[in-house]
Design an enzyme around this catalytic site. Sequence first.
Site, PDB file in Angstrom:
ATOM      1  N   ASP A  28       0.845  -1.193   0.000  1.00 17.37           N
ATOM      2  CA  ASP A  28       0.000   0.000   0.000  1.00 17.37           C
ATOM      3  C   ASP A  28       0.888   1.254   0.000  1.00 17.37           C
ATOM      4  O   ASP A  28       1.890   1.329   0.719  1.00 17.37           O
ATOM      5  CB  ASP A  28      -0.914   0.006   1.229  1.00 17.37           C
ATOM      6  CG  ASP A  28      -2.064   0.982   1.066  1.00 17.37           C
ATOM      7  OD1 ASP A  28      -3.211   0.540   0.936  1.00 17.37           O
ATOM      8  OD2 ASP A  28      -1.802   2.211   1.057  1.00 17.37           O
ATOM      9  N   ILE A  29       0.512   2.231  -0.817  1.00 20.71           N
ATOM     10  CA  ILE A  29       1.312   3.454  -0.957  1.00 20.71           C
ATOM     11  C   ILE A  29       1.230   4.324   0.300  1.00 20.71           C
ATOM     12  O   ILE A  29       2.104   5.160   0.541  1.00 20.71           O
ATOM     13  CB  ILE A  29       0.846   4.239  -2.214  1.00 20.71           C
ATOM     14  CG1 ILE A  29       1.946   5.157  -2.716  1.00 20.71           C
ATOM     15  CG2 ILE A  29      -0.434   4.997  -1.961  1.00 20.71           C
ATOM     16  CD1 ILE A  29       1.662   5.743  -4.104  1.00 20.71           C
ATOM     17  N   ASN A  85     -12.863  -3.302   2.532  1.00 22.24           N
ATOM     18  CA  ASN A  85     -13.717  -2.133   2.677  1.00 22.24           C
ATOM     19  C   ASN A  85     -14.725  -2.148   1.523  1.00 22.24           C
ATOM     20  O   ASN A  85     -14.362  -2.436   0.386  1.00 22.24           O
ATOM     21  CB  ASN A  85     -12.893  -0.852   2.628  1.00 22.24           C
ATOM     22  CG  ASN A  85     -11.989  -0.697   3.839  1.00 22.24           C
ATOM     23  OD1 ASN A  85     -12.335  -1.138   4.929  1.00 22.24           O
ATOM     24  ND2 ASN A  85     -10.838  -0.089   3.652  1.00 22.24           N
ATOM     25  N   GLY A  91     -15.453   2.776   3.819  1.00 22.13           N
ATOM     26  CA  GLY A  91     -14.180   3.454   3.582  1.00 22.13           C
ATOM     27  C   GLY A  91     -13.503   3.057   2.281  1.00 22.13           C
ATOM     28  O   GLY A  91     -12.300   3.293   2.112  1.00 22.13           O
ATOM     29  N   GLN A  92     -14.259   2.476   1.345  1.00 22.05           N
ATOM     30  CA  GLN A  92     -13.658   2.079   0.063  1.00 22.05           C
ATOM     31  C   GLN A  92     -13.401   3.315  -0.798  1.00 22.05           C
ATOM     32  O   GLN A  92     -14.304   4.128  -1.020  1.00 22.05           O
ATOM     33  CB  GLN A  92     -14.585   1.106  -0.680  1.00 22.05           C
ATOM     34  CG  GLN A  92     -13.966   0.591  -1.974  1.00 22.05           C
ATOM     35  CD  GLN A  92     -14.815  -0.479  -2.650  1.00 22.05           C
ATOM     36  OE1 GLN A  92     -15.928  -0.779  -2.215  1.00 22.05           O
ATOM     37  NE2 GLN A  92     -14.302  -1.034  -3.734  1.00 22.05           N
ATOM     38  N   HIS A  98     -10.497  -5.287  -3.372  1.00 22.78           N
ATOM     39  CA  HIS A  98      -9.162  -5.556  -2.846  1.00 22.78           C
ATOM     40  C   HIS A  98      -9.246  -5.966  -1.391  1.00 22.78           C
ATOM     41  O   HIS A  98     -10.119  -5.522  -0.649  1.00 22.78           O
ATOM     42  CB  HIS A  98      -8.249  -4.328  -2.993  1.00 22.78           C
ATOM     43  CG  HIS A  98      -8.839  -3.047  -2.512  1.00 22.78           C
ATOM     44  ND1 HIS A  98      -9.760  -2.330  -3.240  1.00 22.78           N
ATOM     45  CD2 HIS A  98      -8.659  -2.359  -1.361  1.00 22.78           C
ATOM     46  CE1 HIS A  98     -10.110  -1.239  -2.574  1.00 22.78           C
ATOM     47  NE2 HIS A  98      -9.462  -1.238  -1.418  1.00 22.78           N
ATOM     48  N   LEU A  99      -8.304  -6.805  -1.010  1.00 21.98           N
ATOM     49  CA  LEU A  99      -8.182  -7.286   0.367  1.00 21.98           C
ATOM     50  C   LEU A  99      -6.956  -6.632   0.987  1.00 21.98           C
ATOM     51  O   LEU A  99      -5.857  -6.687   0.409  1.00 21.98           O
ATOM     52  CB  LEU A  99      -8.026  -8.810   0.347  1.00 21.98           C
ATOM     53  CG  LEU A  99      -7.838  -9.530   1.678  1.00 21.98           C
ATOM     54  CD1 LEU A  99      -9.009  -9.271   2.625  1.00 21.98           C
ATOM     55  CD2 LEU A  99      -7.674 -11.033   1.435  1.00 21.98           C
ATOM     56  N   HIS A 100      -7.142  -5.984   2.135  1.00 19.78           N
ATOM     57  CA  HIS A 100      -6.016  -5.401   2.866  1.00 19.78           C
ATOM     58  C   HIS A 100      -5.436  -6.462   3.809  1.00 19.78           C
ATOM     59  O   HIS A 100      -6.188  -7.100   4.562  1.00 19.78           O
ATOM     60  CB  HIS A 100      -6.471  -4.229   3.740  1.00 19.78           C
ATOM     61  CG  HIS A 100      -6.981  -3.029   3.010  1.00 19.78           C
ATOM     62  ND1 HIS A 100      -6.209  -1.905   2.789  1.00 19.78           N
ATOM     63  CD2 HIS A 100      -8.191  -2.747   2.468  1.00 19.78           C
ATOM     64  CE1 HIS A 100      -6.929  -0.985   2.156  1.00 19.78           C
ATOM     65  NE2 HIS A 100      -8.142  -1.477   1.945  1.00 19.78           N
TER      66      HIS A 100
HETATM   67  P1  AMP Z   1      -9.693   1.382   0.200  1.00 17.36           P
HETATM   68  O1  AMP Z   1      -9.720   2.671   0.972  1.00 17.36           O
HETATM   69  O2  AMP Z   1     -10.152   0.177   0.951  1.00 17.36           O
HETATM   70  O3  AMP Z   1     -10.387   1.536  -1.138  1.00 17.36           O
HETATM   71  O4  AMP Z   1      -8.178   1.081  -0.075  1.00 17.36           O
HETATM   72  C1  AMP Z   1      -7.481   1.632  -1.139  1.00 17.36           C
HETATM   73  C2  AMP Z   1      -6.035   1.568  -0.764  1.00 17.36           C
HETATM   74  O5  AMP Z   1      -5.256   1.733  -1.926  1.00 17.36           O
HETATM   75  C3  AMP Z   1      -5.599   2.661   0.224  1.00 17.36           C
HETATM   76  O6  AMP Z   1      -5.070   2.045   1.397  1.00 17.36           O
HETATM   77  C4  AMP Z   1      -4.561   3.440  -0.549  1.00 17.36           C
HETATM   78  O7  AMP Z   1      -3.501   3.898   0.262  1.00 17.36           O
HETATM   79  C5  AMP Z   1      -4.098   2.426  -1.580  1.00 17.36           C
HETATM   80  N1  AMP Z   1      -3.545   2.995  -2.802  1.00 17.36           N
HETATM   81  C6  AMP Z   1      -4.059   4.011  -3.532  1.00 17.36           C
HETATM   82  N2  AMP Z   1      -3.278   4.267  -4.599  1.00 17.36           N
HETATM   83  C7  AMP Z   1      -2.247   3.381  -4.535  1.00 17.36           C
HETATM   84  C8  AMP Z   1      -1.101   3.127  -5.344  1.00 17.36           C
HETATM   85  N3  AMP Z   1      -0.849   3.846  -6.450  1.00 17.36           N
HETATM   86  N4  AMP Z   1      -0.251   2.145  -4.971  1.00 17.36           N
HETATM   87  C9  AMP Z   1      -0.485   1.427  -3.851  1.00 17.36           C
HETATM   88  N5  AMP Z   1      -1.557   1.600  -3.053  1.00 17.36           N
HETATM   89  C10 AMP Z   1      -2.416   2.571  -3.382  1.00 17.36           C
END
Ligand code: AMP
Length: 112
Positions: A28-29, A85, A91-92, A98-100
Amino acid sequence: MTLFEKIANHEIPATILYEDAEIVAFRDINPQAPTHVIIIPRKPITSVNDLTPNDAELIGKLVLVARKLAIDLGINESGYRLVFNCGPDGGQTVDHLHLHLLGGRVMGWPPG
Ligand code: AMP
């Protein structure tokens, strides 16, 4: 194409930790824990709301990749959290399922 499809296609840089024909995992960025990995299907499913019974095996594979990464990253014994999410209240922010995988610190409960 979603942001995550572009990452899966290597069109946007990311630290990819795992990939196969169906699944990609990358750091995650904006990590919310010392270990924070995003695990996605290459198939652009918008959210959990959009899953069908045909996706059952794919979702199982996402969890198994998370399990493997937890071991590889050394957080399987200390523990970790897996999160999908879904939608605004969930919070999506990226409309690609995607799975965190979060670990490396104690997680609070209930979540904020
Ligand atoms: P969500 O809030 O559950 O939709 O999660 C989206 C996630 O994607 C967040 O934790 C962001 O930090 C992550 N994210 C967004 N852009 C990028 C990227 N370019 N590379 C890696 N992670 C990212």
